[in-house]
Enzyme design. Structure first.
Site, PDB file in Angstrom:
ATOM      1  N   LYS A 243       0.857  -1.183   0.000  1.00  0.00           N
ATOM      2  CA  LYS A 243       0.000   0.000   0.000  1.00  0.00           C
ATOM      3  C   LYS A 243       0.893   1.233   0.000  1.00  0.00           C
ATOM      4  O   LYS A 243       1.859   1.304   0.767  1.00  0.00           O
ATOM      5  CB  LYS A 243      -0.902  -0.033   1.234  1.00  0.00           C
ATOM      6  CG  LYS A 243      -1.933   1.078   1.314  1.00  0.00           C
ATOM      7  CD  LYS A 243      -2.858   0.841   2.514  1.00  0.00           C
ATOM      8  CE  LYS A 243      -3.910   1.914   2.662  1.00  0.00           C
ATOM      9  NZ  LYS A 243      -4.846   1.639   3.780  1.00  0.00           N
ATOM     10  N   SER A 315      -9.499   1.769   2.837  1.00  0.00           N
ATOM     11  CA  SER A 315      -8.584   2.495   1.967  1.00  0.00           C
ATOM     12  C   SER A 315      -7.490   1.613   1.367  1.00  0.00           C
ATOM     13  O   SER A 315      -6.744   2.052   0.503  1.00  0.00           O
ATOM     14  CB  SER A 315      -7.922   3.635   2.750  1.00  0.00           C
ATOM     15  OG  SER A 315      -7.080   3.132   3.775  1.00  0.00           O
ATOM     16  N   SER A 339     -10.022  -0.440   7.085  1.00  0.00           N
ATOM     17  CA  SER A 339      -9.396  -0.378   5.764  1.00  0.00           C
ATOM     18  C   SER A 339      -8.725  -1.657   5.307  1.00  0.00           C
ATOM     19  O   SER A 339      -8.323  -1.755   4.150  1.00  0.00           O
ATOM     20  CB  SER A 339      -8.378   0.771   5.717  1.00  0.00           C
ATOM     21  OG  SER A 339      -9.043   2.005   5.807  1.00  0.00           O
TER      22      SER A 339
END
Length: 624
Positions: A243, A315, A339
């Site tokens: 990420k 996210s 997330s």
């Protein structure tokens, strides 16, 4: 008390209109009750007079009683007309001066990497420390894993498939066997994933930066080491994605946000360094919703491989999409309020959110110091445990990271494990028939379902902490108006939330912090009688509770449901209706296991047993 008062008042004494001391009172008649003594000539208090609140030079804009009448609406507090007048007269001498740190002549820069002085410790008692021995506690607290052992299945990988697609979707446990026995080279495996990224990313928009040069160098090194007999373990030579909020030395780390598009850190985040050390091969920096919110970043919206008409959730949108579509073998995501769980549900993955403090966040973007967690996202349950093992352990750069044991033995039976559930939650939305079937599967696997309860409290009140910390983390971005560059400027996006959070009550922040401890005590009570808690993954209360208490969670695919409308993390917008489907589309659906603090081993053992019983982990998204 006196020292603390003097410390916090010291700056107020400059050019003060302070109260007279008792000595000064001897030179005048005593003031009438309720009246302030008059200052000495020149406006300075006599020697020996203590500092006093409300005596700073007047600063800031003028306010009046009407200002307070309107402000009361923001914090749901009420004053009388007389109290408003008093507050308005004194505000510029009393409270406005407290903002000098960011508005006055002595501004102090707070470096982005500087954490708050206070920190959240999920362990409420020394007896519950993560290195305490595994035992039931007579006083009703949680048990803690004390052994530090790691015994994984090490399955026979079997013959190498002839099709690249079948290799790409294989679990890490199987890939590791092929790499170790040199049935496939890391270089070939890396090229398989790079080719799939080039082929499919235009559909998904899950890649921010392709790290192909680094990946090829790491894969070549891995093959050389393995050929020389220096095998580092099950992640050696395995391609992965990060990420794009964990730093990578010399490679852009953008937070998915326009103001950081050209940000290139000089050092690796702790988790990146640990995966490099494990011999893993970094092939891409993966998308996230800007500043870790939902699934829209400066390159667009990241889509769900199972239903490309909807976002992949956020996210950790990129890790979810890339792993589900077979573009990486595993990914590192992060969670503050859901997330990892959200994209794992949407994309049909396993998401392992570790206990707060187990995995260091050094070199990762800060959203909330007391909530952020980094964890693995994989296609099978045991894969997640292999990754967790590599990234666990404290780091000096993260004051909240702690030493802990990791106790996992794949051979240990799950029979007799007590699995808690809340009956009402299983019979109302967002629970589905998949959730209810999972509870039946628990019993079939030899585990024991146990009804538990949680108080009907306003758990969303804890979000005061999240919003305040997030607004503090991005204060400079907000006040400089760089936050205006973000693509999403809707009411439920960060720009508006950061601005609104400036008006949260500090008193309510402290009360929310105290409420947090009260909620944590309830979780101690719940886990005093169970080993694992099974919950509908997207139930608001449990997402909030466990993110704030720091308990670990494991989300895994449990079945499939039909949806007639695309799902979204964003508030409904009549101007942008979501796609509808006739007939409905079949998509994966998962359940979540919550574990005791630092007891990821137990939830993974239970998860492996359930995954085997569900029998749905191997199905792939069509078209990929």
């Amino acid at each position: 008390m006196s020292h603390a008062v003097n410390t916090r008042r010291r700056f107020l004494t400059r050019a003060s209109f302070g109260l007279l001391s008792a000595a000064a009172a001897c030179r005048r008649s005593a003031p009438a009750a309720g009246q302030l003594p008059q200052p000495t000539p020149g406006g300075e208090p006599p020697i020996g007079a203590p500092p006093a609140f409300g005596t700073a030079p007047a600063v800031g804009p003028s306010v009046n009683a009407g200002t307070f009448a309107e402000a009361e609406k923001l914090v749901n507090a009420h004053m009388t007309a007389r109290e408003r007048e008093q507050a308005a007269r004194n505000w510029r001498n009393s409270m406005a001066a407290l903002y000098e740190r960011r508005t006055g002549p002595r501004r102090v820069v707070i470096e982005p990497e500087l954490p708050p002085y206070s920190r959240w410790d999920p362990v409420l008692s020394p007896h519950d420390a993560p290195t305490a021995s595994l035992r039931p506690r007579a006083e009703g607290g949680e048990r803690r894993p004390g052994r530090d052992q790691f015994i994984w299945s090490e399955p026979d990988a079997g013959p190498l498939p002839s099709r690249d697609e079948d290799i790409a979707f294989a679990p890490v446990t199987q890939l590791a066997g092929w790499i170790r026995t040199r049935a496939i080279t890391s270089e070939r495996l890396t090229e398989i994933y790079l080719a799939r990224i080039r082929r499919f990313d235009s559909k998904l928009r899950c890649i921010i930066t392709l790290t192909d040069e680094l990946a090829r160098a790491q894969a070549r090194k891995a093959d050389q080491e393995i050929a020389a007999g220096r095998y580092r373990g099950p992640l050696h030579g395995i391609p992965w994605g990060a990420k794009d909020l964990v730093d990578t030395a010399g490679i852009a780390t953008t937070y998915g946000a326009e103001p950081y598009r050209n940000r290139v850190p000089a050092t690796d985040a702790a988790v990146v360094a640990r995966l490099h050390e494990a011999g893993a091969v970094l092939v891409a920096k993966l998308s996230l919703g800007a500043l870790a919110l939902n699934d829209i970043w400066f390159g667009g919206q990241t889509m769900n491989p199972w239903l490309v008409e909807e976002g992949s959730s956020g996210s950790s949108a990129g890790p979810g999409a890339a792993c589900a579509a077979g573009l990486v073998a595993f990914a590192i995501g992060s969670e503050t309020g859901g997330s990892i769980i959200g994209p794992s549900m949407r994309c049909g993955l396993t998401g392992l959110r570790p206990t707060f403090g187990r995995v260091p966040r050094t070199g990762a973007m800060t959203l909330c110091w007391s909530l952020d967690k980094l964890g693995p996202m994989t296609r099978t349950v045991e894969d997640a445990m292999l990754v967790l093992r590599a990234i666990s352990g404290p780091d000096a750069g993260d004051v909240s990271s702690v030493p802990s044991t990791l106790d996992y033995d794949c051979r240990a039976s799950v029979k007799g494990l007590r699995v808690g559930y809340i009956p009402a939650w299983m019979n109302e939305r967002p629970a589905s028939e998949v959730d209810r079937a999972a509870l039946r599967t628990v019993k079939d696997a030899g585990m024991v379902p146990v009804e538990v309860t949680l108080p009907d409290w306003p758990y969303a009140s804890l979000q005061v902490i999240l919003f305040a910390e997030a607004a503090a983390a991005f204060e400079d971005l907000t006040l400089s108006r760089q936050v205006d560059q973000l693509k999403m400027q809707v009411p439920d996006a960060w720009p508006n939330l950061f601005r609104q959070s400036r008006f949260l009550s500090a008193v309510d922040f402290v009360q929310a912090d105290r409420f947090r401890r009260k909620v944590a005590n309830e979780m101690v009570r719940v886990f005093s009688n169970i080993d694992v808690l099974l919950v509908p993954s997207l139930r608001d209360e449990i997402l909030t509770i466990t993110n704030f208490t720091g308990h670990p969670s494991l989300t895994l695919r449990a079945g499939f449901v039909d949806v007639s409308e695309a799902r979204s993390d964003w508030a409904p917008d009549p101007a942008r209706p979501l796609p509808r489907f006739t007939p409905p589309r079949r998509v994966p659906h998962g359940v979540t296991l919550i574990g005791r603090l630092f007891d990821e081993g137990t939830i993974v053992r239970a998860g492996v047993a359930l995954e085997r019983a569900f029998g749905v982990a191997a199905e792939r998204p069509p078209g990929f």
